[in-house]
Design a protein around this motif. Sequence first.
Motif, mmCIF file in Angstrom:
data_model
loop_
_atom_site.group_PDB
_atom_site.id
_atom_site.type_symbol
_atom_site.label_atom_id
_atom_site.label_comp_id
_atom_site.label_asym_id
_atom_site.label_seq_id
_atom_site.Cartn_x
_atom_site.Cartn_y
_atom_site.Cartn_z
ATOM 1 N N ASP A 59 0.844 -1.191 0.000
ATOM 2 C CA ASP A 59 0.000 0.000 0.000
ATOM 3 C C ASP A 59 0.876 1.235 0.000
ATOM 4 O O ASP A 59 1.790 1.362 0.818
ATOM 5 C CB ASP A 59 -0.904 0.033 1.238
ATOM 6 C CG ASP A 59 -1.931 -1.074 1.227
ATOM 7 O OD1 ASP A 59 -2.318 -1.503 0.137
ATOM 8 O OD2 ASP A 59 -2.355 -1.480 2.320
ATOM 9 N N PHE A 60 0.573 2.143 -0.909
ATOM 10 C CA PHE A 60 1.308 3.404 -0.977
ATOM 11 C C PHE A 60 0.299 4.528 -0.981
ATOM 12 O O PHE A 60 -0.605 4.562 -1.815
ATOM 13 C CB PHE A 60 2.162 3.459 -2.247
ATOM 14 C CG PHE A 60 2.903 4.744 -2.411
ATOM 15 C CD1 PHE A 60 4.018 5.004 -1.639
ATOM 16 C CD2 PHE A 60 2.476 5.696 -3.311
ATOM 17 C CE1 PHE A 60 4.710 6.191 -1.775
ATOM 18 C CE2 PHE A 60 3.164 6.883 -3.455
ATOM 19 C CZ PHE A 60 4.280 7.134 -2.688
ATOM 20 N N LEU A 70 -3.373 10.495 -2.889
ATOM 21 C CA LEU A 70 -3.327 9.392 -3.836
ATOM 22 C C LEU A 70 -3.009 8.109 -3.095
ATOM 23 O O LEU A 70 -2.189 8.093 -2.180
ATOM 24 C CB LEU A 70 -2.257 9.649 -4.903
ATOM 25 C CG LEU A 70 -2.457 10.836 -5.816
ATOM 26 C CD1 LEU A 70 -1.231 11.025 -6.698
ATOM 27 C CD2 LEU A 70 -3.680 10.616 -6.688
ATOM 28 N N SER A 71 -3.670 7.027 -3.509
ATOM 29 C CA SER A 71 -3.428 5.734 -2.897
ATOM 30 C C SER A 71 -3.276 4.694 -3.987
ATOM 31 O O SER A 71 -3.978 4.743 -5.006
ATOM 32 C CB SER A 71 -4.593 5.377 -1.978
ATOM 33 O OG SER A 71 -4.385 4.103 -1.421
#
Length: 73
Positions: A59-60, A70-71
């Motif tokens: 996950d970023f 933003l994901s």
Amino acid sequence: MATLVPPAATASPAGSKPTVIEPEKVDYFNLPCPIPYEEIHREALMSLKPELFEGMRFDFTRGLNQRFSLSHR
């Protein structure tokens, strides 16, 4: 062997300071080997068995400002 519990104060006669027991010193240069060198490869394979892993998730999330981020997965 070193412990996580602090040393206990011993009982002392009235009017004198309590004495603290010094923890046992550990000789880090003379520790026993947990497994033989010849079995390191086998132990590594046993702990990293492929059938134990179903997958991987990364996950970023990057926050650009207070209202927008933003994901990515």
